[in-house]
Write an enzyme that holds these catalytic residues in place. Structure first.
Site, PDB file in Angstrom:
ATOM      1  N   GLY A 150      17.799  10.661  -3.595  1.00  0.00           N
ATOM      2  CA  GLY A 150      19.047  10.037  -3.152  1.00  0.00           C
ATOM      3  C   GLY A 150      18.882   8.729  -2.413  1.00  0.00           C
ATOM      4  O   GLY A 150      19.862   8.125  -1.971  1.00  0.00           O
ATOM      5  N   ASN A 207     -16.926   0.304  14.631  1.00  0.00           N
ATOM      6  CA  ASN A 207     -17.464   1.507  14.009  1.00  0.00           C
ATOM      7  C   ASN A 207     -18.678   1.129  13.174  1.00  0.00           C
ATOM      8  O   ASN A 207     -18.594   0.230  12.331  1.00  0.00           O
ATOM      9  CB  ASN A 207     -16.409   2.164  13.103  1.00  0.00           C
ATOM     10  CG  ASN A 207     -16.715   3.627  12.836  1.00  0.00           C
ATOM     11  OD1 ASN A 207     -17.243   4.326  13.692  1.00  0.00           O
ATOM     12  ND2 ASN A 207     -16.368   4.085  11.650  1.00  0.00           N
ATOM     13  N   ARG A 264       0.373   5.577  -1.762  1.00  0.00           N
ATOM     14  CA  ARG A 264      -0.212   6.835  -1.271  1.00  0.00           C
ATOM     15  C   ARG A 264      -0.378   6.779   0.238  1.00  0.00           C
ATOM     16  O   ARG A 264      -0.184   5.745   0.873  1.00  0.00           O
ATOM     17  CB  ARG A 264      -1.571   7.094  -1.928  1.00  0.00           C
ATOM     18  CG  ARG A 264      -2.611   6.025  -1.661  1.00  0.00           C
ATOM     19  CD  ARG A 264      -3.844   6.200  -2.538  1.00  0.00           C
ATOM     20  NE  ARG A 264      -4.819   5.131  -2.353  1.00  0.00           N
ATOM     21  CZ  ARG A 264      -5.860   5.206  -1.530  1.00  0.00           C
ATOM     22  NH1 ARG A 264      -6.070   6.297  -0.814  1.00  0.00           N
ATOM     23  NH2 ARG A 264      -6.706   4.198  -1.424  1.00  0.00           N
ATOM     24  N   TYR A 312     -14.477  -3.729   7.620  1.00  0.00           N
ATOM     25  CA  TYR A 312     -13.199  -3.061   7.884  1.00  0.00           C
ATOM     26  C   TYR A 312     -12.768  -3.283   9.334  1.00  0.00           C
ATOM     27  O   TYR A 312     -11.607  -3.612   9.610  1.00  0.00           O
ATOM     28  CB  TYR A 312     -13.343  -1.568   7.592  1.00  0.00           C
ATOM     29  CG  TYR A 312     -12.051  -0.782   7.661  1.00  0.00           C
ATOM     30  CD1 TYR A 312     -11.124  -0.861   6.638  1.00  0.00           C
ATOM     31  CD2 TYR A 312     -11.780   0.055   8.745  1.00  0.00           C
ATOM     32  CE1 TYR A 312      -9.939  -0.135   6.688  1.00  0.00           C
ATOM     33  CE2 TYR A 312     -10.604   0.775   8.816  1.00  0.00           C
ATOM     34  CZ  TYR A 312      -9.686   0.684   7.776  1.00  0.00           C
ATOM     35  OH  TYR A 312      -8.514   1.397   7.835  1.00  0.00           O
ATOM     36  N   GLY A 335       0.823  -1.206   0.000  1.00  0.00           N
ATOM     37  CA  GLY A 335       0.000   0.000   0.000  1.00  0.00           C
ATOM     38  C   GLY A 335       0.851   1.247   0.000  1.00  0.00           C
ATOM     39  O   GLY A 335       0.477   2.284   0.572  1.00  0.00           O
ATOM     40  N   ALA A 336       2.009   1.160  -0.665  1.00  0.00           N
ATOM     41  CA  ALA A 336       2.990   2.250  -0.605  1.00  0.00           C
ATOM     42  C   ALA A 336       2.751   3.349  -1.631  1.00  0.00           C
ATOM     43  O   ALA A 336       3.522   4.306  -1.704  1.00  0.00           O
ATOM     44  CB  ALA A 336       4.406   1.682  -0.807  1.00  0.00           C
TER      45      ALA A 336
END
Length: 248
Positions: free
Chosen positions: A55, A150, A17, A156, A14-15
């Site tokens: 870099g 929730n 964003r 989820y 999930g990199a």
């Protein structure tokens, strides 16, 4: 405190964003070689390119983390390319919100597979070399809703609660090999998802948080980086909330 990483390679799912992007960038800034994974080749590729242009060391791999066979194949190929993956951060996640009585089977299964099963797939795929080397760090990104629930998010919440059980059990399985496993449970964090909320809703959410504001992805990334570092070798099986005091 300056965190220490001794020529480590990390894989972050999930990199492309949000929190995953911040974690990848934070680890790379500390000298870690980062493999950025997401379903979208464009998004994870852009993050990796940004790290390299600054870099750092990074590469990208597009993988559907909900597909166990695809993850197994990717893990095997990545291990052949990199020899070992020292750090695994399971961050990939989706939402398919809705009340239970209206939720489709597909919405339930898609969220469970992407958020929870993906952790199992990646851990199974890359942890064996960690145990052989007797060094490894696994951090699973959960959520405060996995602790408190929730309405409208049973899929989820269940997936994020499942991550906590997985983390604690895995920590006990891998401790004898000096591989740690911890979970980070963010609260309301400023990401693309919360950016779509109108101002009144954002104010109402902030009013329920003792620190009276939403958190940042960088604040989640900072804690995650510590748990991945040499300094965190005696921390395992724990759940850390980054939520402004929402869950106490």
């Amino acid at each position: 405190m300056q965190l220490t990483f001794q020529d480590r390679t990390a894989l972050v799912t999930g990199a492309g964003r949000g929190i995953g992007k911040a974690i990848a960038e934070t680890l790379a800034a500390a000298g870690v070689n980062v493999i950025c994974v997401s379903k979208s080749e464009q998004s994870c590729g852009a993050v990796a390119e940004g790290i390299r242009s600054g870099g750092g060391r990074a590469s990208a791999r597009a993988v559907d983390v909900a597909d166990g066979a695809a993850v197994a194949e990717a893990a095997a190929e990545l291990l052949s390319e990199h020899e070992r993956i020292d750090i695994l951060v399971n961050n990939a996640g989706i939402t398919r919100d809705g009340l239970m009585l209206r939720m489709s089977d597909a919405d339930w299964h898609d969220v469970i597979k992407t958020n929870l099963s993906s952790c199992f797939f990646w851990i199974k795929g890359v942890s064996r070399p960690m145990t052989r080397k007797r060094w490894g760090r696994i951090v699973n990104i959960s959520s405060v809703v996995g602790l408190m629930g929730n309405p409208g998010q049973i899929n989820y919440s269940a997936s994020k609660a499942g991550i906590l059980g997985l983390t604690k059990s895995l920590a006990k399985e891998l401790a004898s090999r000096s591989v740690t496993c911890n979970a980070v449970a963010p609260g309301f964090i400023e990401t693309d998802m919360t950016a779509s909320l109108d101002e009144e809703v954002s104010r109402e959410i902030a009013s329920r948080i003792p620190l009276k504001r939403l958190g940042t992805a960088k604040e989640v990334a900072n804690l995650t980086a510590y748990l991945c570092s040499e300094e965190a070798g005696y921390v395992t099986g724990q759940v850390f909330t980054v939520d402004g005091g929402l869950v106490m």
